[in-house]
Design a protein around this motif. Structure first.
Motif, PDB file in Angstrom:
ATOM      1  N   MET A   1     -77.334 -66.854  12.724  1.00 37.37           N
ATOM      2  CA  MET A   1     -75.921 -67.180  12.463  1.00 37.37           C
ATOM      3  C   MET A   1     -75.257 -66.026  11.723  1.00 37.37           C
ATOM      4  SD  MET A   1     -74.395 -70.425  10.353  1.00 37.37           S
ATOM      5  CE  MET A   1     -72.638 -70.644  10.150  1.00 37.37           C
TER       6      MET A   1
ATOM      7  N   PHE B   1     -75.610 -61.401   8.825  1.00 38.74           N
ATOM      8  CA  PHE B   1     -76.623 -62.387   9.177  1.00 38.74           C
ATOM      9  C   PHE B   1     -76.877 -63.288   7.968  1.00 38.74           C
ATOM     10  CE2 PHE B   1     -81.023 -63.832   9.499  1.00 38.74           C
ATOM     11  CZ  PHE B   1     -81.085 -64.268  10.810  1.00 38.74           C
TER      12      PHE B   1
ATOM     13  N   ASN C   1     -85.207 -61.400  12.998  1.00 41.86           N
ATOM     14  CA  ASN C   1     -83.948 -60.999  13.632  1.00 41.86           C
ATOM     15  C   ASN C   1     -83.984 -59.535  14.057  1.00 41.86           C
ATOM     16  OD1 ASN C   1     -81.099 -61.616  14.332  1.00 41.86           O
ATOM     17  ND2 ASN C   1     -80.676 -60.051  12.793  1.00 41.86           N
TER      18      ASN C   1
ATOM     19  N   LYS D   1     -82.944 -59.727  17.801  1.00 43.05           N
ATOM     20  CA  LYS D   1     -81.497 -59.774  17.598  1.00 43.05           C
ATOM     21  C   LYS D   1     -80.705 -59.793  18.904  1.00 43.05           C
ATOM     22  CE  LYS D   1     -81.038 -54.754  16.997  1.00 43.05           C
ATOM     23  NZ  LYS D   1     -80.582 -53.701  16.054  1.00 43.05           N
TER      24      LYS D   1
ATOM     25  N   ALA E   1     -80.672 -64.182  23.204  1.00 39.37           N
ATOM     26  CA  ALA E   1     -79.755 -65.298  22.979  1.00 39.37           C
ATOM     27  C   ALA E   1     -80.424 -66.650  23.170  1.00 39.37           C
ATOM     28  CB  ALA E   1     -78.562 -65.181  23.925  1.00 39.37           C
TER      29      ALA E   1
ATOM     30  N   PHE F   1     -81.699 -69.097  14.132  1.00 38.85           N
ATOM     31  CA  PHE F   1     -81.915 -68.948  15.570  1.00 38.85           C
ATOM     32  C   PHE F   1     -81.405 -70.175  16.328  1.00 38.85           C
ATOM     33  CE2 PHE F   1     -84.893 -66.184  13.422  1.00 38.85           C
ATOM     34  CZ  PHE F   1     -84.718 -64.994  14.100  1.00 38.85           C
TER      35      PHE F   1
ATOM     36  N   ASP G   1     -78.848 -71.930  15.463  1.00 41.59           N
ATOM     37  CA  ASP G   1     -77.396 -71.756  15.507  1.00 41.59           C
ATOM     38  C   ASP G   1     -76.981 -70.738  16.566  1.00 41.59           C
ATOM     39  OD1 ASP G   1     -77.129 -73.587  13.483  1.00 41.59           O
ATOM     40  OD2 ASP G   1     -76.808 -72.110  11.900  1.00 41.59           O
ATOM     41  N   ARG G   2     -77.873 -69.803  16.867  1.00 43.39           N
ATOM     42  CA  ARG G   2     -77.591 -68.792  17.880  1.00 43.39           C
ATOM     43  C   ARG G   2     -77.738 -69.354  19.293  1.00 43.39           C
ATOM     44  NH1 ARG G   2     -81.266 -63.494  17.668  1.00 43.39           N
ATOM     45  NH2 ARG G   2     -80.325 -63.375  15.593  1.00 43.39           N
TER      46      ARG G   2
END
Length: 367
Positions: A1, A7, A20, A24, A27, A48, A50-51
């Protein structure tokens, strides 16, 4: 996030920042978190998730219900991971739920009143992967089992289960002393490379991804452009307070302007009312002044010419009335009139014949 391109790290020792670095640009990844605990606090998977990532969370403690509500996209399993499927006693630490563990992992008898003991289901890592992640690339696996790490690692088929990164809590509680001597050789034997020790956890990279080692050559630092979740919450709270304070100041300024406007309007209204009252008071005084002036002029022998001309006429009328025997003026001898205005009393009603027209006219003029 990300927060303003920074980050946000939720993990206890910034494990998610190191991860990350590796992932990074990914997705849609997949993770397995054994001993997931809270969905936010101390979580290495929150950033992760949240990503857009998803995975398997395993947690036997009562915090599981909160975890399950917060992670609808994940597979959430309420169980303890061991080397077999059975039921065992679990001791939940009332003072620190993060330190809860299996009863078999507590030396001696549990402290009276410290733990809440209940039965939990167990499963194996092999079973979890076979049932929920068969054929799926596991980007990272975290194991934090409060003393059961050796049992889990020993019972897992590492030839078929090949996470790209493994993070294992490897120290004695509340120390930096490594206690990985029983299980690290198993991972090394199965072609996992020890990459990093952060003081609590040891990171292992599978040999197929040894290029990941470059991401663990230096500790977390300012160049990772991160903010801890705790600091982020403080900044957010301060920002909220600043916004609320600005809003209150704006409202106060608006109210001050309105009050000033109302005060000016009230001042104008008071001034207008004062002028109206003064005008009314002047208008009320004017008839009284005129009346007083008229009475004074009537009584003043040297008054206006018109009144001076009427005085002889008034005297003549009085003499005339005395000649006809008017009882009201019998006591006034002829010629007794002065230059002052006489006060004429109304005679009582009598039955005498009506006065002549000339007499009524003269009497009216006199009055």
């Amino acid at each position: 996030m990300l927060a303003a391109d920074r980050f946000i790290s939720y993990a206890q020792t910034f494990e998610d920042i190191l991860l990350n670095r590796v992932f990074k640009d990914l997705a849609d990844g997949f993770y397995i978190d054994i001993g997931a605990y809270h969905p936010v606090i101390g979580s290495i998977t929150k950033a992760f998730y949240d990503r857009g990532w998803s995975g398997i969370n395993v947690e036997p403690a009562s915090i599981f219900e909160e975890l399950e509500r917060a992670r609808p996209r994940d597979i959430n399993i309420k169980a303890a991971v061991l080397d077999r499927e059975t039921k065992v006693e679990f001791c939940e630490d009332r003072s620190d739920r993060g330190m809860s563990k299996l009863a078999s992992g507590i030396d001696g008898e549990p402290e009276q009143g410290r733990y809440e003991t209940y039965e939990v289901q167990t499963t194996t890592l092999n079973h979890l992967v076979t049932k929920y992640a068969a054929g799926r690339e596991i980007n990272f696996l975290k194991i934090d089992a409060e003393g059961a790490e050796t049992t889990i690692i020993t019972a897992t088929d590492w030839k078929s289960i090949r996470p790209q990164v493994i993070i294992v809590e490897a120290t004695a509680p509340w120390t930096n002393s490594l206690v990985n001597e029983d299980w690290e050789p198993i991972l090394l034997k199965n072609k996992f490379i020890r990459a990093y020790f952060d003081g609590i956890n040891v990171f292992y990279i599978r040999k197929e991804n040894n290029d990941f080692l470059k991401h663990f050559e230096y500790p977390v630092n300012v160049l990772d452009n991160y903010v801890s979740y705790t600091d982020f919450e403080k900044d957010h709270a301060n920002s909220t307070l600043r916004n609320e304070n600005w809003l209150l100041q704006s409202q106060c300024s608006s109210m001050t302007t309105q009050i000033s406007s109302l005060s000016a309007q009230m001042a104008n209204q008071i001034s207008s009312l004062s002028a109206q009252l003064a005008e009314q008071e002047r208008a009320m005084k004017e008839p009284a002044t005129r009346y007083k002036r008229l009475v004074s002029e009537l009584r003043d022998p040297g008054g206006p010419r018109a009144l001076t001309m009427l005085l002889p006429l008034a005297r003549g009328i009085r003499r005339t009335r005395s000649l006809f025997g008017s009882p009201q003026h019998a006591s006034h001898p002829e010629g007794a009139c002065t230059d002052t205005v006489p006060v004429i009393a109304h005679a009582p009603h009598t039955t005498e014949a009506p006065r002549s027209l000339s007499k009524r006219v003269a009497l009216g003029i006199y009055r």
